[in-house]
Design an enzyme around this catalytic site. Structure first.
Site, PDB file in Angstrom:
ATOM      1  N   THR A  49      22.507  24.496  37.507  1.00 36.78           N
ATOM      2  CA  THR A  49      21.668  23.352  37.870  1.00 36.78           C
ATOM      3  C   THR A  49      21.557  23.284  39.388  1.00 36.78           C
ATOM      4  O   THR A  49      22.465  23.702  40.101  1.00 36.78           O
ATOM      5  CB  THR A  49      22.281  22.036  37.343  1.00 36.78           C
ATOM      6  OG1 THR A  49      22.098  21.943  35.935  1.00 36.78           O
ATOM      7  CG2 THR A  49      21.628  20.817  37.963  1.00 36.78           C
ATOM      8  N   ASP A  65      16.006  20.557  39.329  1.00 39.04           N
ATOM      9  CA  ASP A  65      15.249  21.571  38.603  1.00 39.04           C
ATOM     10  C   ASP A  65      15.213  21.164  37.132  1.00 39.04           C
ATOM     11  O   ASP A  65      15.766  20.136  36.741  1.00 39.04           O
ATOM     12  CB  ASP A  65      15.880  22.946  38.790  1.00 39.04           C
ATOM     13  CG  ASP A  65      17.185  23.089  38.023  1.00 39.04           C
ATOM     14  OD1 ASP A  65      18.076  22.239  38.221  1.00 39.04           O
ATOM     15  OD2 ASP A  65      17.326  24.023  37.221  1.00 39.04           O
ATOM     16  N   ARG A  67      15.750  23.608  34.414  1.00 35.67           N
ATOM     17  CA  ARG A  67      16.257  24.677  33.534  1.00 35.67           C
ATOM     18  C   ARG A  67      17.588  24.270  32.917  1.00 35.67           C
ATOM     19  O   ARG A  67      18.506  23.862  33.623  1.00 35.67           O
ATOM     20  CB  ARG A  67      16.425  25.983  34.302  1.00 35.67           C
ATOM     21  CG  ARG A  67      17.116  27.085  33.493  1.00 35.67           C
ATOM     22  CD  ARG A  67      17.200  28.393  34.247  1.00 35.67           C
ATOM     23  NE  ARG A  67      15.880  29.014  34.369  1.00 35.67           N
ATOM     24  CZ  ARG A  67      15.658  30.172  34.971  1.00 35.67           C
ATOM     25  NH1 ARG A  67      16.663  30.823  35.552  1.00 35.67           N
ATOM     26  NH2 ARG A  67      14.444  30.680  35.026  1.00 35.67           N
ATOM     27  N   LYS A  81      16.748  16.061  34.176  1.00 40.36           N
ATOM     28  CA  LYS A  81      18.104  15.885  34.696  1.00 40.36           C
ATOM     29  C   LYS A  81      18.249  14.643  35.562  1.00 40.36           C
ATOM     30  O   LYS A  81      19.318  14.402  36.098  1.00 40.36           O
ATOM     31  CB  LYS A  81      18.510  17.125  35.497  1.00 40.36           C
ATOM     32  CG  LYS A  81      18.469  18.417  34.687  1.00 40.36           C
ATOM     33  CD  LYS A  81      18.863  19.627  35.510  1.00 40.36           C
ATOM     34  CE  LYS A  81      18.733  20.906  34.703  1.00 40.36           C
ATOM     35  NZ  LYS A  81      19.116  22.102  35.472  1.00 40.36           N
ATOM     36  N   GLY A  95      26.235  19.885  35.079  1.00 43.72           N
ATOM     37  CA  GLY A  95      27.418  20.159  34.271  1.00 43.72           C
ATOM     38  C   GLY A  95      27.054  20.306  32.813  1.00 43.72           C
ATOM     39  O   GLY A  95      26.023  20.897  32.469  1.00 43.72           O
ATOM     40  N   SER A 177      25.184  24.606  40.508  1.00 43.31           N
ATOM     41  CA  SER A 177      25.380  26.004  40.901  1.00 43.31           C
ATOM     42  C   SER A 177      24.446  26.429  42.019  1.00 43.31           C
ATOM     43  O   SER A 177      24.727  27.385  42.740  1.00 43.31           O
ATOM     44  CB  SER A 177      25.183  26.912  39.675  1.00 43.31           C
ATOM     45  OG  SER A 177      23.892  26.713  39.119  1.00 43.31           O
ATOM     46  N   ASP A 214      19.289  30.913  42.739  1.00 42.42           N
ATOM     47  CA  ASP A 214      20.371  30.725  41.780  1.00 42.42           C
ATOM     48  C   ASP A 214      19.857  31.038  40.378  1.00 42.42           C
ATOM     49  O   ASP A 214      18.853  30.461  39.942  1.00 42.42           O
ATOM     50  CB  ASP A 214      20.888  29.286  41.843  1.00 42.42           C
ATOM     51  CG  ASP A 214      21.884  28.984  40.742  1.00 42.42           C
ATOM     52  OD1 ASP A 214      22.781  29.825  40.517  1.00 42.42           O
ATOM     53  OD2 ASP A 214      21.760  27.919  40.100  1.00 42.42           O
ATOM     54  N   SER A 217      19.492  28.095  37.884  1.00 40.46           N
ATOM     55  CA  SER A 217      18.467  27.076  38.137  1.00 40.46           C
ATOM     56  C   SER A 217      17.089  27.717  38.020  1.00 40.46           C
ATOM     57  O   SER A 217      16.929  28.913  38.268  1.00 40.46           O
ATOM     58  CB  SER A 217      18.641  26.483  39.543  1.00 40.46           C
ATOM     59  OG  SER A 217      19.951  26.005  39.741  1.00 40.46           O
TER      60      SER A 217
END
Length: 283
Positions: A49, A65, A67, A81, A95, A177, A214, A217
């Site tokens: 994330t 994001d 994903r 999110k 998380g 992340s 990342d 994400s």
């Protein structure tokens, strides 16, 4: 003394056998023994994330994001999110998806009850205290890393909440992340006195940095702008990764392409009626 020891042991056994709510950690020592003997213990699934938050002179901008991942698999390309806490308070979650969803929903319910009881607009520190107490109680086993932002009687505020319950009060925050990539954008371009347009552009750039750098994400960018005038959610503010090609007309398959092994039909007993009139439906 032996009788007293036996009674105390019996009382302890009864207490341990008593059904309690919440998490149960009785198997922790057993799992550690298995791991020491060479057995491979299942590990938590890696999540991914990029969530960010930034204060500007008139409010707060939250970004994320879209994903959702399950290990190396993309489970959802357009999940949300940024979670609702109150009309003036929103929360980004990173998380474990279920933990972030239900933790924020629980606090949102408690904040609404608090608002009804006091008759006043909820304050961020109230939601923050509820969140940190809940997470600290479970010692990090609730995998919710949160960014809490909003505007109350004290003006715009932004808090970082870790899964163990510790918190920070900061002018800009990143978690997940992709947080390192997003933080690089903030540390390079953040300045005091940003207006709303500049803040939205910087948050957008930070989330894009997480998406492009990342693997956990990706997909789209969501923004949420909170000011004293109100809150505006920008769902799919940017879609940097559209699907470039779709087969024109879709796919069609002839009947019988997949062989039917067997076919049965069992009528439902509830469908059978023994007299009486049918259900009335308003037209």
């Amino acid at each position: 003394q032996a009788l007293t020891a036996a009674m105390s042991s019996s009382a302890i056994a009864e207490a341990l056998a008593e059904q309690r709510g919440g998490f149960d950690f009785e198997l922790t020592k057993r799992n550690a023994l298995f791991e020491a003997s060479g057995m491979k213990v299942p590990r938590a699934t890696k999540t991914g994330t990029t969530i960010v938050g930034l204060c500007f002179k008139d409010g707060v901008v939250l970004g994320a994001d879209t994903r959702s991942t399950q290990g190396s698999t993309v489970a959802d390309k357009n999940c949300q999110k940024i979670h609702y806490i109150a009309d003036n308070i929103y929360c980004c979650g990173a998380g474990t998806a279920a933990d972030t969803e239900f933790t924020t929903a629980l606090i949102s319910s408690k904040i609404e009850l608090h608002r009804m009881a006091t008759g006043k607009q909820p304050r961020l520190v109230t939601a923050l205290t509820m969140l940190k107490r809940l997470l600290f109680r479970y010692q990090g086993h609730v995998g919710a890393a949160l960014i809490l932002g909003g505007v109350d009687c004290n003006g715009p505020s932004l808090y970082q909440v870790y899964p163990h319950g510790s918190t920070d009060y900061l002018p800009y925050v990143t978690m997940g992340s992709g947080s390192v990539n997003a933080m690089a954008m903030f540390e390079t371009e953040y300045k005091d006195g940003l207006n709303q347009e500049e803040a939205m552009a910087l948050v957008h750039k930070a989330v894009l940095s997480g998406i492009y750098n990342d693997l956990g994400s990706g997909s789209n960018v969501d923004l949420c702008v909170i000011t004293k005038e109100g809150t505006k959610m920008h769902r799919n503010y940017d879609t940097p990764n559209p699907r470039p090609f779709r087969y024109p007309g879709g796919f069609t398959y002839k009947r019988g392409t997949t062989e039917t092994i067997s076919s049965t039909f069992t009528p439902s007993r509830s469908a059978a009626t023994a007299g009486g009139s049918g259900m009335e439906v308003d037209s």
